[in-house]
Design a protein around this motif. Structure first.
Motif, PDB file in Angstrom:
ATOM      1  N   ASN A   1       0.803  -1.223   0.000  1.00  0.00           N
ATOM      2  CA  ASN A   1       0.000   0.000   0.000  1.00  0.00           C
ATOM      3  C   ASN A   1       0.839   1.278   0.000  1.00  0.00           C
ATOM      4  OD1 ASN A   1       0.945  -0.198   2.581  1.00  0.00           O
ATOM      5  ND2 ASN A   1      -1.039   0.019   3.606  1.00  0.00           N
ATOM      6  N   GLU A   2       2.143   1.170  -0.218  1.00  0.00           N
ATOM      7  CA  GLU A   2       2.981   2.359  -0.336  1.00  0.00           C
ATOM      8  C   GLU A   2       3.191   2.707  -1.811  1.00  0.00           C
ATOM      9  OE1 GLU A   2       6.659   2.443   1.710  1.00  0.00           O
ATOM     10  OE2 GLU A   2       5.806   1.879   3.651  1.00  0.00           O
ATOM     11  N   ASN A   3       3.537   3.973  -2.054  1.00  0.00           N
ATOM     12  CA  ASN A   3       3.824   4.416  -3.414  1.00  0.00           C
ATOM     13  C   ASN A   3       5.327   4.460  -3.661  1.00  0.00           C
ATOM     14  OD1 ASN A   3       1.131   4.758  -4.136  1.00  0.00           O
ATOM     15  ND2 ASN A   3       1.085   6.886  -3.485  1.00  0.00           N
ATOM     16  N   TYR A   4       5.703   4.134  -4.920  1.00  0.00           N
ATOM     17  CA  TYR A   4       7.109   4.104  -5.302  1.00  0.00           C
ATOM     18  C   TYR A   4       7.261   4.775  -6.668  1.00  0.00           C
ATOM     19  CZ  TYR A   4       7.334   0.519  -1.670  1.00  0.00           C
ATOM     20  OH  TYR A   4       7.238  -0.159  -0.472  1.00  0.00           O
ATOM     21  N   LYS A   5       8.268   5.634  -6.783  1.00  0.00           N
ATOM     22  CA  LYS A   5       8.578   6.223  -8.076  1.00  0.00           C
ATOM     23  C   LYS A   5       9.653   5.380  -8.756  1.00  0.00           C
ATOM     24  CE  LYS A   5       7.199  11.047  -7.595  1.00  0.00           C
ATOM     25  NZ  LYS A   5       7.617  12.463  -7.765  1.00  0.00           N
ATOM     26  N   ILE A   6       9.293   4.869  -9.925  1.00  0.00           N
ATOM     27  CA  ILE A   6      10.158   3.953 -10.662  1.00  0.00           C
ATOM     28  C   ILE A   6      10.460   4.547 -12.036  1.00  0.00           C
ATOM     29  CG2 ILE A   6      10.453   1.605 -11.531  1.00  0.00           C
ATOM     30  CD1 ILE A   6      10.109   1.727  -8.507  1.00  0.00           C
ATOM     31  N   ALA A   7      11.732   4.587 -12.408  1.00  0.00           N
ATOM     32  CA  ALA A   7      12.127   5.059 -13.736  1.00  0.00           C
ATOM     33  C   ALA A   7      12.132   3.894 -14.715  1.00  0.00           C
ATOM     34  CB  ALA A   7      13.512   5.694 -13.686  1.00  0.00           C
ATOM     35  N   THR A   8      11.708   4.167 -15.946  1.00  0.00           N
ATOM     36  CA  THR A   8      11.765   3.159 -17.005  1.00  0.00           C
ATOM     37  C   THR A   8      11.736   3.894 -18.337  1.00  0.00           C
ATOM     38  OG1 THR A   8      10.789   1.096 -17.855  1.00  0.00           O
ATOM     39  CG2 THR A   8       9.252   2.829 -17.202  1.00  0.00           C
ATOM     40  N   ASN A   9      11.764   3.145 -19.427  1.00  0.00           N
ATOM     41  CA  ASN A   9      11.632   3.810 -20.729  1.00  0.00           C
ATOM     42  C   ASN A   9      10.151   4.033 -21.037  1.00  0.00           C
ATOM     43  OD1 ASN A   9      10.613   1.499 -22.468  1.00  0.00           O
ATOM     44  ND2 ASN A   9      12.524   0.608 -21.728  1.00  0.00           N
ATOM     45  N   PHE A  10       9.894   5.005 -21.905  1.00  0.00           N
ATOM     46  CA  PHE A  10       8.518   5.417 -22.167  1.00  0.00           C
ATOM     47  C   PHE A  10       7.710   4.310 -22.818  1.00  0.00           C
ATOM     48  CE2 PHE A  10       5.424   8.445 -24.307  1.00  0.00           C
ATOM     49  CZ  PHE A  10       4.770   8.738 -23.125  1.00  0.00           C
TER      50      PHE A  10
ATOM     51  N   ALA B   1      -1.295   3.021 -14.787  1.00  0.00           N
ATOM     52  CA  ALA B   1      -0.683   4.217 -14.206  1.00  0.00           C
ATOM     53  C   ALA B   1      -0.586   5.330 -15.249  1.00  0.00           C
ATOM     54  CB  ALA B   1       0.700   3.880 -13.655  1.00  0.00           C
ATOM     55  N   TYR B   2      -0.240   4.959 -16.468  1.00  0.00           N
ATOM     56  CA  TYR B   2      -0.130   5.946 -17.544  1.00  0.00           C
ATOM     57  C   TYR B   2      -1.481   6.585 -17.824  1.00  0.00           C
ATOM     58  CZ  TYR B   2       0.686   7.841 -22.209  1.00  0.00           C
ATOM     59  OH  TYR B   2       0.765   8.665 -23.289  1.00  0.00           O
ATOM     60  N   GLU B   3      -2.525   5.762 -17.939  1.00  0.00           N
ATOM     61  CA  GLU B   3      -3.860   6.269 -18.242  1.00  0.00           C
ATOM     62  C   GLU B   3      -4.407   7.132 -17.116  1.00  0.00           C
ATOM     63  OE1 GLU B   3      -5.915   2.652 -19.043  1.00  0.00           O
ATOM     64  OE2 GLU B   3      -5.337   2.618 -21.176  1.00  0.00           O
ATOM     65  N   GLU B   4      -3.938   6.906 -15.893  1.00  0.00           N
ATOM     66  CA  GLU B   4      -4.409   7.682 -14.744  1.00  0.00           C
ATOM     67  C   GLU B   4      -3.528   8.905 -14.482  1.00  0.00           C
ATOM     68  OE1 GLU B   4      -4.701   4.961 -11.480  1.00  0.00           O
ATOM     69  OE2 GLU B   4      -6.457   3.932 -12.328  1.00  0.00           O
ATOM     70  N   GLY B   5      -2.568   9.166 -15.384  1.00  0.00           N
ATOM     71  CA  GLY B   5      -1.741  10.356 -15.245  1.00  0.00           C
ATOM     72  C   GLY B   5      -0.634  10.237 -14.225  1.00  0.00           C
ATOM     73  N   ARG B   6      -0.175   9.009 -13.969  1.00  0.00           N
ATOM     74  CA  ARG B   6       0.891   8.790 -12.983  1.00  0.00           C
ATOM     75  C   ARG B   6       2.240   8.513 -13.647  1.00  0.00           C
ATOM     76  NH1 ARG B   6      -0.387   4.086 -10.009  1.00  0.00           N
ATOM     77  NH2 ARG B   6      -2.292   3.591 -11.135  1.00  0.00           N
ATOM     78  N   VAL B   7       2.361   8.906 -14.923  1.00  0.00           N
ATOM     79  CA  VAL B   7       3.618   8.739 -15.656  1.00  0.00           C
ATOM     80  C   VAL B   7       4.064  10.094 -16.171  1.00  0.00           C
ATOM     81  CG1 VAL B   7       4.693   7.762 -17.722  1.00  0.00           C
ATOM     82  CG2 VAL B   7       3.178   6.345 -16.323  1.00  0.00           C
ATOM     83  N   ASN B   8       5.344  10.403 -15.967  1.00  0.00           N
ATOM     84  CA  ASN B   8       5.914  11.654 -16.456  1.00  0.00           C
ATOM     85  C   ASN B   8       7.082  11.335 -17.390  1.00  0.00           C
ATOM     86  OD1 ASN B   8       6.511  14.360 -16.795  1.00  0.00           O
ATOM     87  ND2 ASN B   8       7.742  14.497 -14.923  1.00  0.00           N
ATOM     88  N   ASP B   9       6.929  11.686 -18.663  1.00  0.00           N
ATOM     89  CA  ASP B   9       7.988  11.463 -19.643  1.00  0.00           C
ATOM     90  C   ASP B   9       9.035  12.556 -19.490  1.00  0.00           C
ATOM     91  OD1 ASP B   9       9.571  10.855 -21.799  1.00  0.00           O
ATOM     92  OD2 ASP B   9       8.109  11.442 -23.318  1.00  0.00           O
ATOM     93  N   LEU B  10      10.267  12.174 -19.150  1.00  0.00           N
ATOM     94  CA  LEU B  10      11.336  13.140 -18.945  1.00  0.00           C
ATOM     95  C   LEU B  10      11.978  13.573 -20.253  1.00  0.00           C
ATOM     96  CD1 LEU B  10      13.081  11.640 -15.775  1.00  0.00           C
ATOM     97  CD2 LEU B  10      11.227  13.305 -15.909  1.00  0.00           C
ATOM     98  N   GLY B  11      11.710  12.842 -21.326  1.00  0.00           N
ATOM     99  CA  GLY B  11      12.122  13.286 -22.653  1.00  0.00           C
ATOM    100  C   GLY B  11      13.598  13.102 -22.976  1.00  0.00           C
ATOM    101  N   ILE B  12      14.346  12.346 -22.174  1.00  0.00           N
ATOM    102  CA  ILE B  12      15.779  12.157 -22.414  1.00  0.00           C
ATOM    103  C   ILE B  12      15.983  10.817 -23.108  1.00  0.00           C
ATOM    104  CG2 ILE B  12      18.076  12.237 -21.370  1.00  0.00           C
ATOM    105  CD1 ILE B  12      16.676  13.388 -18.852  1.00  0.00           C
ATOM    106  N   ILE B  13      16.734  10.803 -24.208  1.00  0.00           N
ATOM    107  CA  ILE B  13      16.910   9.605 -25.027  1.00  0.00           C
ATOM    108  C   ILE B  13      17.786   8.585 -24.307  1.00  0.00           C
ATOM    109  CG2 ILE B  13      17.637   8.752 -27.278  1.00  0.00           C
ATOM    110  CD1 ILE B  13      15.285  10.668 -27.425  1.00  0.00           C
ATOM    111  N   ASP B  14      17.390   7.301 -24.393  1.00  0.00           N
ATOM    112  CA  ASP B  14      18.057   6.258 -23.616  1.00  0.00           C
ATOM    113  C   ASP B  14      19.536   6.080 -23.956  1.00  0.00           C
ATOM    114  OD1 ASP B  14      17.569   5.114 -26.104  1.00  0.00           O
ATOM    115  OD2 ASP B  14      16.341   3.473 -25.341  1.00  0.00           O
TER     116      ASP B  14
END
Length: 633
Positions: free
Chosen positions: A569-578, A593-606
Motif C-alpha cells: 500500500n505504499e507508493n514508489y517512483k520507478i524510472a523506465t523507458n517510455f 498508471a499511464y492512463e491515470e496520469g501517474r507517468v511523467n515522460d522526462l524526454g531524455i533519449i536512452d
C-alpha cells in the motif's frame, strides 16, 4: 436575349471552370415550323436549339453565392455553338450533396429545358504531417519520395511538423538540427511547432542553436504558449501576432493560410512540462488551455472558422499537465489537432465530439517511420463534416535521388563519428546473450546481465538528478539489442545497444502494482521474454518452481543505502523507458498508471543516458550482483 450583354463579365469569370472543349449532348433539339433549314436571317424564328451539358457536372461550394440566376452553357442554335448564359431554377448551395437543377434557354420564340445534375461540396483541407523525427535522417530520402507523390496528386496539400526534430542521433549531436533542416527545406515543409527537445541546448542567455535553425528554415513556426521575450537569440524572431503573410524563418502566435478559397488558421502549443524535461533557460511556458482559447478567439475575430492546432502536448500524456485529448475537450472551436510528443501511432484519426463540433486528432508515431495524411472537409460555417486519414509506411518507397545527394555529406561525416570513441572504456566485454531455444543457457531475456545492470544504473542515476524521490529503474530486455566490446567504447556501440531512441519516464506505482509487474517479468521463466525486467535500486528473489503470478518470494528497493521490502500500500517512483511506461510488453500495471496520469515522460533519449553514464564512470567492469535470483537453482 436581353441578358446576354449583361452577363459578358460573368461568362469570363465562371465559364472556364464549368465548360470544357469536349461537350456531351444531353438534350434533344426540337423543330418549329415546316421548314427545318438553317435560318440565315437573324430575325427569323429559330428552328432548332440544343443545350449541351459540360463533360463534368456543375460544381459549387456550400454557401457560395450564385451570381444572379445565370451560368454559362454551350448552346447549339441551328448548328452554331454559342456560349450563352442560361437561366436556372431551384439551384441552391445551402446543403452538401448531389442535386438536380433545371436550365431554361429561350431565343426568338423557342424555349428548351434541361435537368442538369450539380454537386455542392464543402471546403477541402489536405495535410501531411510528421512528428518526433529526432534526427533519424537515414530514412528521410524515402519520406521525400512519398511527399512528392502526394503533392503530384494534390499540389495544395500542406506539410506540417509537430515538433522534436532535435535530439536522438549522431546527426543532431554533430549538426545541431541543420542536417535535418536541409532535408526539411527540400521537402518544402509549410509549418512547424517547437517540441520540448528544441529547447535542449538552452543556456541562461538563450537558445542560439535553435535560433540558427529557425533563421535558416524556409518555412514559418507557430508557437502560441511560449514566451520568448527574455531570450537574447529568439526574442527578435518572435511575433505575438496572427499573421496572414508570414515570413520564413520566423516564430508567430499563429498564421492564416487560404486553402480551397477559405481561410485556415494554424496555431502551435508546446508542453508546459518542457520547463522540467529540457533546458529552457529564460524561456517561459504558458498554460495551454488559456493560450489556445486566446488563439481561437483571435482567429474568429479575423473571420477564420477553420482552425488547426499544431500540438506538441502528447496525445494522451499526463492530463494533469497537458495533452491533446484534454485540449479537444476543453477548448471549443479547434477542428484539427496535428499532434506529437507522445510518439503515438494513430493509424486512423481519433475524433473527439464535445458539443456539436467534432475535433479530429492525428499523430504519426516516431523517427520518420511514417508519413501521416489527413483530408478534411468543412461546411461553410467551418464545421468538420467528413475526414479521412492514414499513416503511410515509408519503408516501401524508393529514396529520392536529390534528397540522397543532400544527405550524403552529412552521412559521410557521421560514419566516421560513429566509430569515434566516447571517452569511456570497459575492462571486459558486456555480453548480450540469447539462449537460441535452449532454456539451460543464459539469456538477456530471462537472466540478470552486467549490461542490463549498466543500463539501468545509468537510468537511475539520471532520473534521481531530476526527481530525488525515484527509488529504482527498470528496463525491458527486448530493448537491449547488442553487446559492448572490451576496450574503448564507441558511439556506434552505444547506439546499436539501445537503437530505439526511447525516452526516460518516471512512474508512480503502488507497491501492489509493482509486485504484480515483477510477477509478470518472471512469469514464463526459463523461457525467454522481451518483457523480462532488468533493474537498478531494486532486487528480487523468485521461485520458478511455483505457478506463474505466484513466484516472487522477496522484492526490495534501495532506500537510504539499505534494501527494504516493497509494501503493497505504499507508493514508489520507478524510472523506465517510455515504451514500458505506456504498457509495452503487456505491462497492464504500467498502462493503468499511464492512463491515470501517474507517468511523467522526462524526454531524455536512452542511448544518450547510457553514453553520458559511461563517460561519467570512464572505466567500467561487467558485474552481476544478484539483483534477480531464482532460489530454486
Amino acid at each position: 436575349m436581353s441578358n446576354c450583354k449583361n452577363n459578358l463579365v460573368l461568362r469570363g469569370i465562371i465559364a472556364t471552370s464549368l465548360v470544357t472543349a469536349s461537350l456531351l449532348p444531353l438534350t434533344v433539339s426540337a423543330s418549329v415550323g415546316k421548314d427545318s433549314a438553317k435560318v440565315s436571317n437573324s430575325k427569323q424564328k429559330v428552328d432548332a436549339i440544343e443545350i449541351l451539358q459540360p463533360s463534368h457536372p456543375l460544381s459549387f461550394k456550400q454557401g457560395e453565392k450564385i451570381d444572379g440566376k445565370y451560368k454559362i452553357l454551350n448552346v447549339n442554335v441551328d448548328g452554331k455553338i454559342l456560349k450563352q448564359p442560361v437561366r436556372w431554377t431551384n439551384l441552391s448551395t445551402s446543403k452538401i450533396g448531389n442535386f438536380t437543377a433545371t436550365a431554361t434557354y429561350s431565343k426568338r420564340g423557342k424555349t428548351v429545358q434541361l435537368k442538369v445534375p450539380y454537386t455542392i461540396s464543402g471546403y477541402k483541407l489536405a495535410l501531411m504531417h510528421t512528428n518526433d523525427t529526432h534526427a533519424s535522417l537515414d530514412s528521410a530520402p524515402k519520406r521525400a519520395t512519398a511527399i512528392n507523390q502526394l503533392r503530384q496528386e494534390n499540389a495544395d496539400r500542406l506539410l506540417i511538423d509537430a515538433g522534436d526534430v532535435f535530439s536522438g542521433s549522431l546527426y543532431f549531436n554533430e549538426f545541431k538540427g541543420l542536417a535535418d533542416l536541409t532535408l526539411m527545406n527540400y521537402m518544402n515543409y509549410d509549418l512547424m511547432v517547437p517540441g520540448n527537445h528544441e529547447f535542449d541546448l538552452g543556456t541562461e542567455a538563450g537558445h542560439q542553436e535553435f535560433a540558427t535553425f529557425i533563421q535558416n528554415a524556409k518555412f514559418p513556426f507557430v508557437s502560441s504558449n511560449v514566451d520568448y521575450s527574455a531570450d537574447q537569440y529568439l526574442s527578435s524572431l518572435y511575433s505575438d501576432e496572427i499573421e496572414r503573410k508570414p515570413y520564413d524563418g520566423k516564430l508567430y502566435e499563429g498564421v492564416i493560410k487560404v486553402v480551397d478559397g477559405k481561410k485556415v488558421g494554424f496555431f502551435g502549443l508546446t508542453t508546459e512540462d518542457t520547463a522540467n524535461i529540457a533546458s529552457p533557460g529564460p524561456i517561459k511556458f504558458q498554460h495551454y488551455v488559456e493560450e489556445a482559447e486566446k488563439a481561437v478567439k483571435a482567429f474568429k475575430q479575423r473571420g477564420v472558422d477553420q482552425i488547426v492546432a499544431v500540438s506538441h502536448l502528447g496525445f494522451d500524456d499526463n492530463p494533469a499537465i497537458d495533452n491533446d485529448l484534454e485540449l479537444a475537450k476543453r477548448v471549443e472551436g479547434i477542428d484539427v489537432i496535428i499532434g506529437g510528443h507522445s510518439h503515438s501511432r494513430l493509424d486512423a484519426p481519433v475524433v473527439v465530439v464535445d458539443g456539436e463540433e467534432p475535433t479530429v486528432i492525428v499523430q504519426a508515431y516516431q523517427y520518420g517511420e511514417f508519413l501521416g495524411t489527413l483530408d478534411v472537409e468543412f461546411d461553410h460555417t467551418g464545421k468538420v463534416v467528413a475526414h479521412q486519414g492514414k499513416l503511410i509506411d515509408i519503408k516501401g518507397y524508393a529514396a529520392d535521388p536529390r534528397a540522397v545527394s543532400l544527405l550524403a555529406p552529412f552521412a559521410k561525416e557521421i560514419e566516421s563519428i560513429r566509430n569515434a570513441e566516447i571517452g569511456a572504456a570497459t575492462t571486459a566485454a558486456f555480453d548480450n546473450p540469447r539462449d537460441a531455444g535452449d532454456v539451460k543457457k543464459p539469456s538477456v531475456r530471462k537472466n540478470e546481465t552486467a549490461l542490463g545492470n549498466l543500463i539501468t544504473d545509468g537510468m537511475l542515476d539520471r532520473a534521481k538528478r531530476i526527481d530525488g524521490e525515484v527509488v529504482a529503474a527498470i528496463q525491458n530486455a527486448g530493448g537491449i539489442r547488442s553487446s559492448i566490446n572490451a576496450g574503448p567504447v564507441t558511439a556506434g556501440e552505444v547506439l546499436t545497444t539501445l537503437p530505439f531512441g526511447n525516452t526516460l519516464a518516471v512512474m508512480t506505482l503502488q507497491g501492489s502494482e509493482l509486485l504484480s509487474a515483477l510477477e509478470r517479468s518472471v512469469s514464463i521463466y526459463p523461457i525467454e521474454s522481451g518483457g523480462f525486467l532488468h533493474m537498478s535500486g531494486m532486487k528480487i528473489e523468485f521461485d520458478s518452481s511455483k505457478a506463474a503470478n505466484n513466484r516472487i518470494v522477496k522484492a526490495q528497493v534501495l532506500r537510504n543505502g539499505q534494501y527494504v521490502d516493497v509494501v503493497t500500500n505504499e507508493n514508489y517512483k520507478i524510472a523506465t523507458n517510455f515504451f514500458a511506461a505506456k504498457g509495452g510488453d503487456n505491462y497492464l500495471e504500467f498502462k493503468k498508471a499511464y492512463e491515470e496520469g501517474r507517468v511523467n515522460d522526462l524526454g531524455i533519449i536512452d542511448w544518450e543516458i547510457m553514453r553520458d553514464y559511461l563517460v561519467k564512470l570512464q572505466t567500467v567492469t561487467p558485474t552481476v550482483e544478484g539483483r534477480i535470483v531464482d532460489i530454486k537453482q
